[in-house]
Design a protein around this motif. Structure first.
Motif, mmCIF file in Angstrom:
data_model
loop_
_atom_site.group_PDB
_atom_site.id
_atom_site.type_symbol
_atom_site.label_atom_id
_atom_site.label_comp_id
_atom_site.label_asym_id
_atom_site.label_seq_id
_atom_site.Cartn_x
_atom_site.Cartn_y
_atom_site.Cartn_z
ATOM 1 N N LEU A 1 -12.691 0.910 6.685
ATOM 2 C CA LEU A 1 -12.331 1.067 8.423
ATOM 3 C C LEU A 1 -10.564 1.702 8.538
ATOM 4 O O LEU A 1 -10.432 1.856 8.596
ATOM 5 C CB LEU A 1 -12.368 -0.143 9.053
ATOM 6 C CG LEU A 1 -13.408 -0.714 8.583
ATOM 7 C CD1 LEU A 1 -13.506 -2.057 10.048
ATOM 8 C CD2 LEU A 1 -14.490 0.354 9.743
ATOM 9 N N LYS A 2 -9.733 0.952 7.494
ATOM 10 C CA LYS A 2 -8.614 1.503 7.233
ATOM 11 C C LYS A 2 -8.374 3.002 6.662
ATOM 12 O O LYS A 2 -7.562 3.765 7.012
ATOM 13 C CB LYS A 2 -7.322 0.805 6.496
ATOM 14 C CG LYS A 2 -7.436 -0.717 6.973
ATOM 15 C CD LYS A 2 -6.768 -2.231 5.772
ATOM 16 C CE LYS A 2 -6.634 -3.206 7.360
ATOM 17 N NZ LYS A 2 -5.867 -4.279 6.417
ATOM 18 N N LEU A 3 -9.122 3.536 5.654
ATOM 19 C CA LEU A 3 -9.234 4.576 5.014
ATOM 20 C C LEU A 3 -9.979 5.662 6.092
ATOM 21 O O LEU A 3 -9.230 7.031 6.442
ATOM 22 C CB LEU A 3 -10.084 4.515 3.824
ATOM 23 C CG LEU A 3 -9.502 3.441 2.528
ATOM 24 C CD1 LEU A 3 -9.749 3.701 1.005
ATOM 25 C CD2 LEU A 3 -8.029 4.573 2.259
ATOM 26 N N GLY A 4 -10.609 4.804 6.510
ATOM 27 C CA GLY A 4 -11.612 5.454 7.679
ATOM 28 C C GLY A 4 -10.232 6.415 8.480
ATOM 29 O O GLY A 4 -10.436 7.453 9.680
ATOM 30 N N GLY A 5 -9.486 5.711 8.872
ATOM 31 C CA GLY A 5 -8.399 5.323 10.010
ATOM 32 C C GLY A 5 -7.886 4.891 10.739
ATOM 33 O O GLY A 5 -8.569 3.859 11.334
ATOM 34 N N VAL B 1 3.616 1.739 13.023
ATOM 35 C CA VAL B 1 4.479 0.914 12.778
ATOM 36 C C VAL B 1 5.067 0.814 10.998
ATOM 37 O O VAL B 1 5.769 0.922 10.399
ATOM 38 C CB VAL B 1 4.124 -0.593 12.833
ATOM 39 C CG1 VAL B 1 4.604 -1.372 11.766
ATOM 40 C CG2 VAL B 1 3.905 -1.158 14.601
ATOM 41 N N MET B 2 3.687 1.991 10.063
ATOM 42 C CA MET B 2 3.788 1.967 8.837
ATOM 43 C C MET B 2 4.394 2.354 8.789
ATOM 44 O O MET B 2 5.357 2.710 7.251
ATOM 45 C CB MET B 2 2.359 2.314 8.547
ATOM 46 C CG MET B 2 1.832 1.183 8.504
ATOM 47 S SD MET B 2 -0.501 1.125 8.063
ATOM 48 C CE MET B 2 0.317 1.067 6.290
ATOM 49 N N ARG B 3 4.839 3.936 9.423
ATOM 50 C CA ARG B 3 5.821 4.672 9.004
ATOM 51 C C ARG B 3 7.325 4.803 9.737
ATOM 52 O O ARG B 3 7.934 5.391 8.991
ATOM 53 C CB ARG B 3 5.072 6.755 9.999
ATOM 54 C CG ARG B 3 6.136 7.664 9.930
ATOM 55 C CD ARG B 3 5.108 9.038 10.735
ATOM 56 N NE ARG B 3 4.038 8.417 10.386
ATOM 57 C CZ ARG B 3 3.077 9.444 9.495
ATOM 58 N NH1 ARG B 3 3.726 9.829 8.579
ATOM 59 N NH2 ARG B 3 1.271 9.157 9.893
ATOM 60 N N SER B 4 7.339 4.109 10.159
ATOM 61 C CA SER B 4 8.536 3.621 10.821
ATOM 62 C C SER B 4 9.047 2.059 9.849
ATOM 63 O O SER B 4 10.304 1.572 9.938
ATOM 64 C CB SER B 4 8.457 2.706 12.350
ATOM 65 O OG SER B 4 8.529 4.004 13.094
ATOM 66 N N LEU C 1 -2.667 -2.827 1.137
ATOM 67 C CA LEU C 1 -1.500 -1.619 2.481
ATOM 68 C C LEU C 1 -0.864 -0.878 1.308
ATOM 69 O O LEU C 1 -0.985 -0.019 1.803
ATOM 70 C CB LEU C 1 -0.963 -3.154 2.054
ATOM 71 C CG LEU C 1 0.348 -2.112 2.859
ATOM 72 C CD1 LEU C 1 -0.108 -1.913 4.654
ATOM 73 C CD2 LEU C 1 1.530 -3.405 3.105
ATOM 74 N N GLY C 2 -1.259 -0.869 -0.367
ATOM 75 C CA GLY C 2 -0.570 -0.190 -0.710
ATOM 76 C C GLY C 2 -1.651 0.892 -0.931
ATOM 77 O O GLY C 2 -1.613 2.567 -0.912
ATOM 78 N N VAL C 3 -3.283 0.779 -1.509
ATOM 79 C CA VAL C 3 -4.132 1.839 -1.531
ATOM 80 C C VAL C 3 -3.974 2.240 0.076
ATOM 81 O O VAL C 3 -4.029 3.426 0.399
ATOM 82 C CB VAL C 3 -5.368 0.602 -1.159
ATOM 83 C CG1 VAL C 3 -6.228 1.920 -1.329
ATOM 84 C CG2 VAL C 3 -5.099 0.691 -2.702
ATOM 85 N N THR C 4 -3.820 1.690 1.237
ATOM 86 C CA THR C 4 -3.570 2.231 2.472
ATOM 87 C C THR C 4 -2.835 3.258 2.536
ATOM 88 O O THR C 4 -2.348 3.873 3.678
ATOM 89 C CB THR C 4 -3.892 1.744 3.610
ATOM 90 O OG1 THR C 4 -5.133 0.420 3.626
ATOM 91 C CG2 THR C 4 -4.095 1.629 5.198
ATOM 92 N N ILE C 5 -1.173 3.377 2.234
ATOM 93 C CA ILE C 5 -0.437 3.360 2.473
ATOM 94 C C ILE C 5 -1.127 4.424 1.875
ATOM 95 O O ILE C 5 -0.665 5.813 2.068
ATOM 96 C CB ILE C 5 1.029 2.439 2.077
ATOM 97 C CG1 ILE C 5 1.243 2.026 3.000
ATOM 98 C CG2 ILE C 5 2.048 3.724 1.750
ATOM 99 C CD1 ILE C 5 2.332 1.168 2.477
#
Length: 172
Positions: free
Chosen positions: A75-79, A87-90, A134-138
């Motif tokens: 789901l995270k890789l799908g978007g 939040v992740m970008r910041s 999380l690392g894979v998602t980032i």
């Protein structure tokens, strides 16, 4: 709702530091004073824009837990929701965003840890699983690493399965 939607989009695209109240107001077609009236400050707007609750774990055994964790990766890789991306970008440039991520990850780690066999270091094993995903998602969502972008979510999950299973299962 329109203000929060535009704020999520801008925070996700630009991060906290580079998003302004004026830009959010312009994107929402409202006066900046209205944004301030409803949210008080950029910090408050950010806090409301990024609120996301993680899905609870429902697995009853190790295999089901691994399946559920890897499905959430798909789901995270799908978007990701724009609030999460914001939040992740910041999180590396804004202390409040880092605190928000730390709390959210702490909840996820506690949830995964509670679902693991309590034999040895369940919280540490849970932290390793959550941060690996999380690392894979980032790498996929924020960095756009080619090898992750070109691989299907199923392929990535298949390659990660033995590692996640080793961490989630009872220690040997």
């Amino acid at each position: 709702m329109r203000i929060l939607d535009r704020a999520r989009e801008l925070f996700a695209e630009k991060g906290f530091e580079r998003t302004t109240i004026r830009a959010v107001a312009a994107a929402a077609s409202v006066d900046p004073a209205l944004v301030m009236q409803y949210f008080g400050s950029k910090r408050e707007l950010f806090g409301q824009a990024v609120q996301v609750l993680p899905a609870p774990l429902t697995a009853t055994d190790t295999e089901a837990l691994v399946d559920q964790l890897l499905a959430s990766l798909g789901l995270k890789l799908g978007g990701l929701p724009e609030g999460t991306l914001a939040v992740m970008r910041s999180m590396l440039t804004d202390q409040a965003a880092a605190d928000h991520i730390r709390v959210a990850l702490g909840r996820q780690i506690a949830g995964v840890g509670a679902a693991l066999p309590a034999d040895e270091d369940p919280e540490l094993r849970a932290a390793l699983v959550v941060t690996a995903l999380l690392g894979v998602t980032i790498g996929h969502q924020l960095l756009g690493l080619t090898s992750l972008r070109e691989a299907s979510a199923d392929r990535i999950a298949a390659l990660l399965r033995p590692a996640v299973k080793a961490l989630a299962g009872p220690p040997e």
